[in-house]
Motif scaffolding. Structure first.
Motif, PDB file in Angstrom:
ATOM      1  N   ARG A   1      43.834  21.592  48.898  1.00 14.53           N
ATOM      2  CA  ARG A   1      43.411  22.721  47.910  1.00 14.53           C
ATOM      3  C   ARG A   1      43.622  22.286  46.535  1.00 14.53           C
ATOM      4  NH1 ARG A   1      46.470  28.106  50.094  1.00 14.53           N
ATOM      5  NH2 ARG A   1      44.974  28.644  51.596  1.00 14.53           N
TER       6      ARG A   1
ATOM      7  N   MET B   1      29.943  26.477  41.047  1.00 11.82           N
ATOM      8  CA  MET B   1      30.796  27.770  40.994  1.00 11.82           C
ATOM      9  C   MET B   1      32.347  27.341  40.794  1.00 11.82           C
ATOM     10  SD  MET B   1      31.189  30.648  40.045  1.00 11.82           S
ATOM     11  CE  MET B   1      29.353  31.163  40.319  1.00 11.82           C
TER      12      MET B   1
ATOM     13  N   LEU C   1      34.999  28.291  38.027  1.00  8.37           N
ATOM     14  CA  LEU C   1      36.196  29.108  38.041  1.00  8.37           C
ATOM     15  C   LEU C   1      37.436  28.250  37.672  1.00  8.37           C
ATOM     16  CD1 LEU C   1      35.334  30.669  41.580  1.00  8.37           C
ATOM     17  CD2 LEU C   1      35.690  31.984  39.185  1.00  8.37           C
TER      18      LEU C   1
ATOM     19  N   LEU D   1      42.047  30.168  30.619  1.00  4.44           N
ATOM     20  CA  LEU D   1      43.063  31.212  30.540  1.00  4.44           C
ATOM     21  C   LEU D   1      44.585  30.943  30.473  1.00  4.44           C
ATOM     22  CD1 LEU D   1      41.023  33.555  33.174  1.00  4.44           C
ATOM     23  CD2 LEU D   1      41.466  34.088  30.599  1.00  4.44           C
TER      24      LEU D   1
ATOM     25  N   TYR E   1      47.328  33.000  28.842  1.00  7.86           N
ATOM     26  CA  TYR E   1      48.038  34.058  29.597  1.00  7.86           C
ATOM     27  C   TYR E   1      48.658  33.370  30.916  1.00  7.86           C
ATOM     28  CZ  TYR E   1      44.323  36.273  27.234  1.00  7.86           C
ATOM     29  OH  TYR E   1      43.451  36.899  26.205  1.00  7.86           O
TER      30      TYR E   1
ATOM     31  N   LEU F   1      47.938  29.617  39.372  1.00  4.34           N
ATOM     32  CA  LEU F   1      46.402  29.182  39.767  1.00  4.34           C
ATOM     33  C   LEU F   1      46.149  27.851  39.516  1.00  4.34           C
ATOM     34  CD1 LEU F   1      44.540  32.450  39.069  1.00  4.34           C
ATOM     35  CD2 LEU F   1      45.149  31.820  41.347  1.00  4.34           C
TER      36      LEU F   1
ATOM     37  N   ARG G   1      50.702  20.776  44.605  1.00  7.70           N
ATOM     38  CA  ARG G   1      51.812  21.342  44.894  1.00  7.70           C
ATOM     39  C   ARG G   1      52.742  20.572  45.591  1.00  7.70           C
ATOM     40  NH1 ARG G   1      50.188  24.714  41.858  1.00  7.70           N
ATOM     41  NH2 ARG G   1      48.704  26.546  42.268  1.00  7.70           N
TER      42      ARG G   1
ATOM     43  N   ASP H   1      47.688  30.736  45.721  1.00  8.28           N
ATOM     44  CA  ASP H   1      46.907  29.602  46.357  1.00  8.28           C
ATOM     45  C   ASP H   1      45.905  30.260  47.324  1.00  8.28           C
ATOM     46  OD1 ASP H   1      47.553  27.689  44.448  1.00  8.28           O
ATOM     47  OD2 ASP H   1      48.952  26.628  45.910  1.00  8.28           O
ATOM     48  N   ASP H   2      46.482  31.022  48.208  1.00  9.64           N
ATOM     49  CA  ASP H   2      45.718  31.583  49.232  1.00  9.64           C
ATOM     50  C   ASP H   2      44.375  32.522  48.487  1.00  9.64           C
ATOM     51  OD1 ASP H   2      47.520  30.437  51.243  1.00  9.64           O
ATOM     52  OD2 ASP H   2      48.376  32.547  51.619  1.00  9.64           O
ATOM     53  N   PHE H   3      44.767  33.304  47.679  1.00 10.33           N
ATOM     54  CA  PHE H   3      43.685  33.990  46.988  1.00 10.33           C
ATOM     55  C   PHE H   3      42.718  33.471  46.233  1.00 10.33           C
ATOM     56  CE2 PHE H   3      42.121  35.183  42.762  1.00 10.33           C
ATOM     57  CZ  PHE H   3      40.942  36.292  43.157  1.00 10.33           C
ATOM     58  N   TYR H   4      42.957  32.052  45.735  1.00 12.55           N
ATOM     59  CA  TYR H   4      42.129  31.305  44.952  1.00 12.55           C
ATOM     60  C   TYR H   4      41.267  30.606  46.060  1.00 12.55           C
ATOM     61  CZ  TYR H   4      40.043  28.137  41.395  1.00 12.55           C
ATOM     62  OH  TYR H   4      39.382  27.555  40.692  1.00 12.55           O
ATOM     63  N   ALA H   5      41.943  30.012  47.253  1.00 15.34           N
ATOM     64  CA  ALA H   5      40.910  29.440  48.309  1.00 15.34           C
ATOM     65  C   ALA H   5      40.080  30.204  48.907  1.00 15.34           C
ATOM     66  CB  ALA H   5      42.211  28.954  49.502  1.00 15.34           C
TER      67      ALA H   5
ATOM     68  N   LEU I   1      38.593  33.064  47.299  1.00 10.15           N
ATOM     69  CA  LEU I   1      37.620  33.063  46.504  1.00 10.15           C
ATOM     70  C   LEU I   1      36.700  32.082  46.491  1.00 10.15           C
ATOM     71  CD1 LEU I   1      36.598  34.903  43.876  1.00 10.15           C
ATOM     72  CD2 LEU I   1      38.182  33.483  42.450  1.00 10.15           C
ATOM     73  N   LEU I   2      37.008  30.716  46.352  1.00 12.18           N
ATOM     74  CA  LEU I   2      36.169  29.605  46.635  1.00 12.18           C
ATOM     75  C   LEU I   2      35.388  29.751  47.887  1.00 12.18           C
ATOM     76  CD1 LEU I   2      38.124  26.420  45.248  1.00 12.18           C
ATOM     77  CD2 LEU I   2      36.643  28.096  44.019  1.00 12.18           C
TER      78      LEU I   2
ATOM     79  N   HIS J   1      32.198  32.012  47.851  1.00  8.73           N
ATOM     80  CA  HIS J   1      31.107  31.247  47.259  1.00  8.73           C
ATOM     81  C   HIS J   1      30.573  30.143  47.877  1.00  8.73           C
ATOM     82  CE1 HIS J   1      30.937  33.613  43.373  1.00  8.73           C
ATOM     83  NE2 HIS J   1      32.500  33.349  43.372  1.00  8.73           N
ATOM     84  N   GLU J   2      31.156  29.707  49.068  1.00 14.46           N
ATOM     85  CA  GLU J   2      30.685  28.453  49.558  1.00 14.46           C
ATOM     86  C   GLU J   2      29.191  28.553  50.214  1.00 14.46           C
ATOM     87  OE1 GLU J   2      34.186  26.009  50.918  1.00 14.46           O
ATOM     88  OE2 GLU J   2      33.234  26.203  52.959  1.00 14.46           O
TER      89      GLU J   2
ATOM     90  N   SER K   1      25.518  33.241  43.838  1.00  9.90           N
ATOM     91  CA  SER K   1      27.012  33.143  43.530  1.00  9.90           C
ATOM     92  C   SER K   1      27.211  33.907  42.079  1.00  9.90           C
ATOM     93  CB  SER K   1      27.174  31.848  42.988  1.00  9.90           C
ATOM     94  OG  SER K   1      28.136  31.159  43.892  1.00  9.90           O
ATOM     95  N   ASP K   2      26.213  34.054  41.348  1.00 10.19           N
ATOM     96  CA  ASP K   2      26.470  34.738  39.925  1.00 10.19           C
ATOM     97  C   ASP K   2      26.356  36.234  40.324  1.00 10.19           C
ATOM     98  OD1 ASP K   2      26.598  32.526  38.421  1.00 10.19           O
ATOM     99  OD2 ASP K   2      24.434  32.668  37.781  1.00 10.19           O
TER     100      ASP K   2
ATOM    101  N   ASN L   1      29.803  37.212  41.753  1.00  6.47           N
ATOM    102  CA  ASN L   1      30.868  37.687  40.784  1.00  6.47           C
ATOM    103  C   ASN L   1      30.666  38.815  40.148  1.00  6.47           C
ATOM    104  OD1 ASN L   1      32.201  35.103  41.231  1.00  6.47           O
ATOM    105  ND2 ASN L   1      31.081  34.057  39.579  1.00  6.47           N
TER     106      ASN L   1
ATOM    107  N   ALA M   1      39.387  38.573  27.752  1.00  4.18           N
ATOM    108  CA  ALA M   1      38.556  37.611  28.471  1.00  4.18           C
ATOM    109  C   ALA M   1      37.916  36.837  27.449  1.00  4.18           C
ATOM    110  CB  ALA M   1      37.445  38.369  29.315  1.00  4.18           C
TER     111      ALA M   1
END
Lengths: 537, 63
Positions: free
Chosen positions: A372, A383, A387, A394, A398, A404, A409, B15-19, B21-22, B25-26, B33-34, B37, B61
């Motif tokens: 990861r 993409m 991200l 960000l 923030y 993230l 790690r 980290d689990d969430f981010y993985a 999310l990626l 998109h794979e 992908s757009d 989102n 944002a």
């Protein structure tokens, strides 16, 4: 100046085994004198088990290589009698800074928890690490412990015969035969032992190259970990700056996939890159340069009959998070006490399969985390990069985005939640010390808890009664009796009691919790010990 | 900006969430992908519902 990694530390000398008419039988033969092989030999020899290391070279690691050593491995080294020189020499750091493009986006403090003997991390060149292990091995040897390091000894044939292993070892004076009751292969990611046995090593290759340079300089950089995403001096790539002892700085520069490695390694190409990073007015000298690519992969099983694989030979991770050598030391920590009990005839041979279960689980956790980090540092799609860059943008503004950001790690020991050696949790205690977890250190009188645990099974009682000595199936369990009066810092309460008023813990020789209960229940703890040594209960 | 917009860490196991999310998109084209989102953004906005929070998020944002 002759550097430590240029001096032969264990030069080849002829051994009596080479003159024997019949192959000599040895207890444990360890392949490879790197950090993992040396730690395994010391651990076994300290407990009176003969350990012979064979290594085709005669020197410590060339260049700094593994440089970050985490708290848990330092605690293991304390148990092996050589944590002190490592920590004395090592550089302790707590602060990390993250840069994106031209600006610092945030900084973090590792904020190590109070009341531990060892810091969260030290930076120390692998050659020092190995040298101190070799010194400890020599010290044990002088005290009569059965440990040997045979340099210039290259394993060229291995054959598991079921009740022993046949080895053919080549030397400058020609090959000789040796037999071993057990073999531990610690011969690195490209493990010749693994290849000779025709075993798998499957996983993911990351298509990237990193230039790694040890630079000697007198510079005002503070003792911090600096990580750059997409810096002006290395556009589109990443960079890392880390301090080591002796005024040596470690620099990692990501180069991308499509490069000419030999060209990139030449000083005339390296120096301009470093100047762009450090500034023109900084004087530095290159000590060592290398280029690495990496993979995340592991063997399907770490135990193959009488041959056990530990460290990089069994599993390989990306360098982000310092999970290579650190996890290798946790392998031998897990393995050696089990091997001793099996060799002493006190535990069934199947106990060694729990080494496989527990450390495969640990390897998977390390591979997941380091993959990861790699995906964040080197996004593999548009993409993914979009991200990633959004997270970095960000994070400057923030706080929510900072967890993230993933530049590695950092290595922490794993909790063997699923292990069959664990007993049912019978204490309303803290989650962090549930069965399977590594014992957290805590201040105790003038010293620390982990130093009191040592390398035997221990019954830790807090405000609870229990026999001072137990013997279950020939295994002695010593008691460490504590009370809240000993706990002036409140760390024992916080780490081991939680809501409970009293507690009894059965702790394994590798300082992981096997079982816990609110009172000393003889049947529960007898069964727990049997379970923890692989017997069916 | 609404003070009720939470800009402190709020996702357990980030980290689990981010993985995840990626992984979503794979294998997708840029266009797909757009679009993913955009749909995700609208689903999350609907879940939040609160117009003040959504307005504050839009503003946050634009850094």
């Amino acid at each position: 100046m002759t550097k430590i990694f240029e001096t032969p530390l264990y030069p080849y000398t002829r051994q009596a085994d080479q003159n024997a008419a019949q192959p000599v039988r040895r207890k444990v033969v360890i392949i490879g004198a790197g950090p993992v092989g040396l730690a395994a030999a010391i651990d076994l020899a300290q407990q009176g088990i003969e350990a012979i290391i064979v290594d085709e070279n005669d020197k410590v690691s060339f260049g700094s290589r593994a440089i970050c050593f985490a708290k848990r491995p330092l605690e293991i080294l304390d148990r092996l009698g050589c944590g002190e020189p490592m920590v004395d020499k090592g550089v302790v750091w707590n602060l990390g800074k993250v840069f994106f493009d031209e600006r610092q986006v945030y900084e973090f403090n590792l904020l190590p928890e109070e009341g531990h003997r060892r810091p969260a991390f030290i930076n120390l060149q692998q050659y020092y690490f190995e040298e101190y292990l070799v010194n400890r091995a020599r010290e044990l040897q002088q005290q009569g412990a059965p440990i040997e390091i045979r340099g210039g000894n290259k394993l060229i044939k291995i054959d598991d015969k079921g009740d022993h292993v046949d080895l053919t070892i080549d030397t400058p004076e020609g090959p000789y035969q040796l037999e071993a009751d057990w073999v531990i292969a610690c011969d690195g990611a490209s493990s010749p032992t693994r290849q000779m046995m025709g075993l798998d090593f499957v996983g993911r290759i990351f298509e990237d190259n990193f230039l790694i340079a040890d630079v000697i300089m007198d510079a005002p950089f503070p003792t911090e970990r600096w990580f750059w995403f997409d810096p002006p001096f290395n556009k589109g790539q990443s960079a890392l700056l880390h301090k080591q002892p002796d005024g040596v700085w470690r620099i990692d520069l990501q180069l991308g996939w499509d490069i000419n490695k030999e060209e990139e390694k030449k000083p005339e190409n390296v120096i301009p890159r470093l100047k762009a990073m450090l500034g023109d007015d900084v004087n530095f000298e290159l000590e060592w340069v290398s280029i690495y690519t990496f993979q995340c992969r592991r063997m399907e099983n770490f135990r193959h009959g009488r041959v056990l694989f530990a460290g990089d030979s069994a599993h390989q991770v990306s360098p982000f998070g310092a999970r290579g050598a650190n996890s290798g030391l946790q392998d031998t920590d897990n393995l050696c006490w089990k091997l001793k009990l099996v060799m002493d005839g006190k535990a069934p041979e199947s106990l060694l399969d729990s080494y496989d279960d527990e450390r495969v689980y640990g390897a998977d956790e390390n591979i997941l985390n380091s993959s990861r980090s790699t995906d964040f540092i080197t996004p593999k799609s548009d993409m993914s990069r979009l991200l990633r860059d959004a997270v970095l943008d960000l994070s400057e503004h923030y706080e929510f985005a900072r967890p993230l950001v993933n530049s590695g790690r950092l290595s922490v020991p794993c909790t063997y939640d699923q292990s069959e050696l664990n007993s049912e949790d019978k204490l309303d205690g803290p989650t962090r010390s549930r069965p399977g977890s590594p014992c957290a250190d805590a201040p105790l009188g003038e010293g620390f808890l982990l130093d009191q645990l040592g390398d035997q099974f221990t019954l830790l009682t807090i405000n609870a009664d229990a026999p001072n000595e137990l013997d279950v199936d020939g295994i002695k369990i010593k008691r460490l009796a504590l009370s809240s009066a000993d706990d002036t810092s409140n760390a024992i309460k916080e780490r081991y009691l939680g809501n409970a008023q009293q507690a009894v813990y059965l702790i394994r020789p590798d300082q992981h919790v096997a079982a816990r209960h609110d009172t000393f229940d003889q049947t529960y703890f007898t069964n727990a010990l049997r379970r923890a040594i692989g017997k069916s209960v | 900006m609404s003070e009720r917009l939470n800009l402190k860490p709020n996702i357990a196991n980030a980290d689990d969430f981010y993985a995840e999310l990626l992984a979503a998109h794979e294998g997708l084209s840029k266009e797909d992908s757009d679009a993913l989102n955009a749909r995700l953004l609208l689903i999350l906005a609907n879940h939040i519902g609160d117009r003040d929070i959504l307005a504050a998020a839009l503003k946050a944002a634009k850094i």
